[in-house]
Enzyme design. Sequence first.
Site, mmCIF file in Angstrom:
data_model
loop_
_atom_site.group_PDB
_atom_site.id
_atom_site.type_symbol
_atom_site.label_atom_id
_atom_site.label_comp_id
_atom_site.label_asym_id
_atom_site.label_seq_id
_atom_site.Cartn_x
_atom_site.Cartn_y
_atom_site.Cartn_z
ATOM 1 N N CYS A 91 0.831 -1.207 0.000
ATOM 2 C CA CYS A 91 0.000 0.000 0.000
ATOM 3 C C CYS A 91 0.869 1.263 0.000
ATOM 4 C CB CYS A 91 -0.989 -0.053 1.157
ATOM 5 S SG CYS A 91 -2.427 0.981 0.878
ATOM 6 N N HIS B 200 -3.234 -5.345 1.565
ATOM 7 C CA HIS B 200 -2.605 -5.611 2.869
ATOM 8 C C HIS B 200 -2.648 -7.089 3.255
ATOM 9 C CE1 HIS B 200 -2.262 -1.385 4.347
ATOM 10 N NE2 HIS B 200 -3.270 -1.192 3.501
ATOM 11 N N GLU C 67 -0.886 -8.527 5.343
ATOM 12 C CA GLU C 67 -0.602 -8.647 6.787
ATOM 13 C C GLU C 67 -1.872 -8.486 7.623
ATOM 14 O OE1 GLU C 67 -0.178 -6.056 4.962
ATOM 15 O OE2 GLU C 67 -0.586 -4.230 6.118
#
Length: 220
Positions: free
Chosen positions: A81, A187, A189
């Site tokens: 991002c 994302h 994560e």
Amino acid sequence: MMQDTIGVLALQGAFREHIKSLQRIGIATRKVRLPADLIGLGGLIIPGGESTAIGKLARLYGLLAPLQRLAHSGFPMWGTCAGLILLADRVTHRASDQPLIGGLDIFVSRNYFGRQVNSFETELSVPALAPFSANGEAAFHAVFIRAPAVMSVASGVEVLARLDSAPSGKGVIVAVRQKALLATAFHPELTDDTRFHRYFANLVAAAEQRVDAEIVAAAA
Ligand code: GLN
């Protein structure tokens, strides 16, 4: 062979989540806040957050020059991002004083989705992840938050994923790799799916590079 440590730039944004994902797959990790924190690393993640803030803090702490040098020297780096924005060579809607790391020969629209839909989640087909999937599947659940998008790539940049369907931009490029530089507009994560972290750990292992004190000092 000693396992590589993967650093996570920890100036602002979603760095804790990346550290958790790396720990879940058994990778040694370290927060990077100062140039000396880079020494010995085999790879580095630039997290999501606010790309102008991350860039300015990196400059303030003397990290910008070493990071620029590393990104142009074959050192493995992964931007998610805001991190994708920072690794791009060319960015539209960039704040005039926004520092970039660069290295990825791509053209990025900074708030491509932010202008239209702030956040959305979608399934992506990512064939490059198949080796890391139990059933060889390519689908990846991707979380987009005020995300950038890649408008064009130079030859030598591999497109890893495009939007299949979304409120905006079917076919838009959202994941790329150029040698050891990886970038995702979303994302990984923030999900339990660690396949992108394993994909990056493989790039790190293949690159066999370690940051030495000389690179950090020379760039300071
Ligand atoms: N568009 C944001 C920026 O310019 C990035 C948003 C994010 O990382 N979630 O930094």
